[in-house]
Design an enzyme around this catalytic site. Structure first.
Site, PDB file in Angstrom:
ATOM      1  N   MET A  81       0.825  -1.211   0.000  1.00 21.45           N
ATOM      2  CA  MET A  81       0.000   0.000   0.000  1.00 21.45           C
ATOM      3  C   MET A  81       0.858   1.260   0.000  1.00 21.45           C
ATOM      4  O   MET A  81       0.392   2.361   0.291  1.00 21.45           O
ATOM      5  CB  MET A  81      -1.007  -0.036   1.164  1.00 21.45           C
ATOM      6  CG  MET A  81      -2.062  -1.122   0.909  1.00 21.45           C
ATOM      7  SD  MET A  81      -3.199  -1.447   2.264  1.00 21.45           S
ATOM      8  CE  MET A  81      -4.402  -0.165   2.020  1.00 21.45           C
ATOM      9  N   LYS A  82       2.137   1.084  -0.366  1.00 23.63           N
ATOM     10  CA  LYS A  82       3.019   2.245  -0.533  1.00 23.63           C
ATOM     11  C   LYS A  82       2.865   2.783  -1.954  1.00 23.63           C
ATOM     12  O   LYS A  82       2.274   2.136  -2.821  1.00 23.63           O
ATOM     13  CB  LYS A  82       4.469   1.818  -0.237  1.00 23.63           C
ATOM     14  CG  LYS A  82       4.668   1.492   1.241  1.00 23.63           C
ATOM     15  CD  LYS A  82       5.992   0.813   1.527  1.00 23.63           C
ATOM     16  CE  LYS A  82       6.117   0.477   3.006  1.00 23.63           C
ATOM     17  NZ  LYS A  82       7.236  -0.427   3.305  1.00 23.63           N
ATOM     18  N   HIS A 115      -0.602   2.195   5.194  1.00 24.23           N
ATOM     19  CA  HIS A 115       0.795   2.626   5.316  1.00 24.23           C
ATOM     20  C   HIS A 115       1.423   2.553   3.927  1.00 24.23           C
ATOM     21  O   HIS A 115       1.493   1.466   3.389  1.00 24.23           O
ATOM     22  CB  HIS A 115       1.532   1.683   6.281  1.00 24.23           C
ATOM     23  CG  HIS A 115       3.014   1.913   6.370  1.00 24.23           C
ATOM     24  ND1 HIS A 115       3.563   2.948   7.071  1.00 24.23           N
ATOM     25  CD2 HIS A 115       4.068   1.249   5.830  1.00 24.23           C
ATOM     26  CE1 HIS A 115       4.883   2.884   6.989  1.00 24.23           C
ATOM     27  NE2 HIS A 115       5.217   1.862   6.235  1.00 24.23           N
ATOM     28  N   ASN A 163       5.436   9.431   5.989  1.00 29.85           N
ATOM     29  CA  ASN A 163       6.354   8.607   6.775  1.00 29.85           C
ATOM     30  C   ASN A 163       7.744   9.240   6.747  1.00 29.85           C
ATOM     31  O   ASN A 163       8.225   9.639   5.677  1.00 29.85           O
ATOM     32  CB  ASN A 163       6.403   7.224   6.088  1.00 29.85           C
ATOM     33  CG  ASN A 163       6.997   6.119   6.933  1.00 29.85           C
ATOM     34  OD1 ASN A 163       6.867   6.121   8.154  1.00 29.85           O
ATOM     35  ND2 ASN A 163       7.640   5.154   6.277  1.00 29.85           N
ATOM     36  N   GLU A 164       8.351   9.372   7.925  1.00 28.71           N
ATOM     37  CA  GLU A 164       9.782   9.706   8.021  1.00 28.71           C
ATOM     38  C   GLU A 164      10.178  10.996   7.312  1.00 28.71           C
ATOM     39  O   GLU A 164      11.129  11.016   6.537  1.00 28.71           O
ATOM     40  CB  GLU A 164      10.624   8.539   7.492  1.00 28.71           C
ATOM     41  CG  GLU A 164      10.334   7.225   8.197  1.00 28.71           C
ATOM     42  CD  GLU A 164      11.150   6.048   7.659  1.00 28.71           C
ATOM     43  OE1 GLU A 164      11.931   6.233   6.706  1.00 28.71           O
ATOM     44  OE2 GLU A 164      10.989   4.941   8.197  1.00 28.71           O
ATOM     45  N   GLU A 271       5.194  -0.730  13.767  1.00 25.78           N
ATOM     46  CA  GLU A 271       6.445  -1.360  13.302  1.00 25.78           C
ATOM     47  C   GLU A 271       7.302  -1.919  14.440  1.00 25.78           C
ATOM     48  O   GLU A 271       8.506  -1.692  14.506  1.00 25.78           O
ATOM     49  CB  GLU A 271       7.244  -0.363  12.454  1.00 25.78           C
ATOM     50  CG  GLU A 271       6.401   0.211  11.326  1.00 25.78           C
ATOM     51  CD  GLU A 271       7.174   1.045  10.324  1.00 25.78           C
ATOM     52  OE1 GLU A 271       8.388   0.834  10.182  1.00 25.78           O
ATOM     53  OE2 GLU A 271       6.555   1.882   9.662  1.00 25.78           O
ATOM     54  N   TRP A 318       5.924  -5.643  13.185  1.00 27.21           N
ATOM     55  CA  TRP A 318       6.366  -5.480  11.804  1.00 27.21           C
ATOM     56  C   TRP A 318       6.780  -6.830  11.188  1.00 27.21           C
ATOM     57  O   TRP A 318       7.927  -7.045  10.812  1.00 27.21           O
ATOM     58  CB  TRP A 318       7.474  -4.431  11.688  1.00 27.21           C
ATOM     59  CG  TRP A 318       7.494  -3.830  10.306  1.00 27.21           C
ATOM     60  CD1 TRP A 318       8.506  -3.903   9.383  1.00 27.21           C
ATOM     61  CD2 TRP A 318       6.435  -3.085   9.679  1.00 27.21           C
ATOM     62  NE1 TRP A 318       8.125  -3.276   8.225  1.00 27.21           N
ATOM     63  CE2 TRP A 318       6.863  -2.758   8.384  1.00 27.21           C
ATOM     64  CE3 TRP A 318       5.160  -2.693  10.084  1.00 27.21           C
ATOM     65  CZ2 TRP A 318       6.068  -2.040   7.482  1.00 27.21           C
ATOM     66  CZ3 TRP A 318       4.368  -1.976   9.197  1.00 27.21           C
ATOM     67  CH2 TRP A 318       4.828  -1.667   7.918  1.00 27.21           C
TER      68      TRP A 318
END
Ligand code: XIL
Length: 361
Positions: A81-82, A115, A163-164, A271, A318
């Site tokens: 799902m990225k 995610h 994310n990040e 995660e 994760w």
């Protein structure tokens, strides 16, 4: 495999070891769980969802799906799902993996945490090398977000919007193509677009290292304060719990948890994995480290269960079995960071999770 290691436990350990060298992403290696093995299911002990990251390929193994259905009530796509797997070209989408995972969750009454809508590590090359101007770039990102959110509306309860986004050293915005093309306030606009796409969706910011990188923690907290001041929609924070047997210390974790909680946001311990082979010296499962791993999981789950119930979004593992972990490829060494061993038997860390939940009741 609870606390003392019997002869059969040693044999199981040897068998488990032989499966460790398998491709972490294939997911199709031998598993021979004992279907009659009785152990308590995390989802029935917890008042909050307990999730696991899986891949669509795992769904063809009944041994796996039996355990997933028994133990967990939430799933996250480890990969499918990225942006990169879904966005195969401008306006062109591949839904196969994501659909399979969302269908599986729905059929089994599990929730799905999405995610991740944007992540600089999974930007498709057409977007990385986008030919149009900045305005057209932002339109393309927005169209992607709107399309993905709309497809799973009502079936995916929450998404990591980004994310990040911050670096470890100075807590500065990473200079991703999104920042370059959309400017320093791009994260706020991503959250606005997500809310516009579906007002009922829970929106998360997800990142690692907020425990041990103070600059990053401060930067994220500044962003949250700024969002709350400006009315930018955000519902929660995902703290990626890529931990190890020897760190980060519980105090750093609880400090970070408290920072999120005092802002009234939902907390996702996302995660979760706990490395035991940080020095690379272990060639096989090590019971002593495994028991420390158990204590680490237990203290983490206990800390989560001390925050107000309405702020406990979920804890997500994760990966399911040790040989599935991304960490084997990432560090290029053996690792046993999850709750189930290669044969799908619950490890001491699983019972650490159980004990923390039982003691929280
Ligand atoms: C990893 C997956 O586990 C791998 O299978 C994939 O190849 C790369 O991504 N932080 C994240 C996750 O937010 O999405 C990453 O997952 C691990 C680090």
């Amino acid at each position: 495999m609870r606390s003392s290691l019997s002869l059969s436990g040693i044999l199981l350990g040897l068998l488990a070891l032989s499966a460790v060298g398998c491709d972490a992403d294939s997911g199709m290696d031998e598993v021979t769980p004992d279907p009659n093995r009785d152990y308590p299911a995390l989802k029935t002990l917890a008042v909050h969802p307990v999730g696991v990251a899986i891949q669509a390929v795992h769904l063809s193994s009944t041994e796996r799906t039996t355990v997933i259905k028994k133990v967990f009530n939430s799933i996250t796509a480890e990969w499918e799902m990225k942006m990169n797997p879904i966005s195969v070209g401008p306006g062109s989408y591949n839904w196969s993996g994501a659909d399979a995972l969302v269908d599986f969750a729905e059929e089994n009454g599990m929730q799905v945490h999405g995610h991740t809508l944007v992540w600089h590590q999974t930007t498709p090359s057409w977007m990385e090398n986008f030919g149009g101007d900045d305005e057209a770039f932002e339109e393309a990102v927005k169209e992607y977000m709107m399309t993905v959110i709309a497809r799973y509306k009502g079936r995916v309860v929450s998404w990591d919007v980004i994310n990040e986004a911050f670096d470890d050293e100075r807590g500065e915005l990473r200079n991703s193509v999104f920042r370059q093309r959309m400017g320093d306030d791009y994260i706020a606009r991503l959250f606005r677009y997500a809310r516009e796409a579906d007002p009922d969706l829970l929106l998360f910011y997800n990142d690692y290292g907020l425990t041990w990188s103070l600059p990053k923690r401060r930067a994220v907290m500044r962003m949250l304060d700024d969002f709350q001041e400006r009315g930018i929609p955000i519902d929660g924070v995902g703290l990626q719990m890529h931990m190890a047997w020897d760190g980060p210390p519980l105090e750093e974790i609880t400090e970070t948890i408290d920072e999120v909680v005092k802002r009234g946001l939902k907390l996702h311990l996302s995660e979760l994995d706990v490395r035991i082979n940080t020095d690379g010296n272990l060639q096989s499962w090590n019971e002593e480290r495994g028991n420390i791993q158990k204590e680490r999981v237990k203290e983490l789950v206990a800390a989560f269960n001390r925050i107000p119930e309405e702020q406990r979004f979920a804890i997500t593992l994760w990966g399911l079995r040790d040989p599935d972990t991304w960490l084997i490829d990432f560090y290029d060494r053996p690792e046993w960071p999850l709750l189930f061993d290669a044969r799908l038997l619950p490890k001491p860390a699983y019972y650490g999770f159980v004990e923390a939940l039982q003691e929280a009741q």
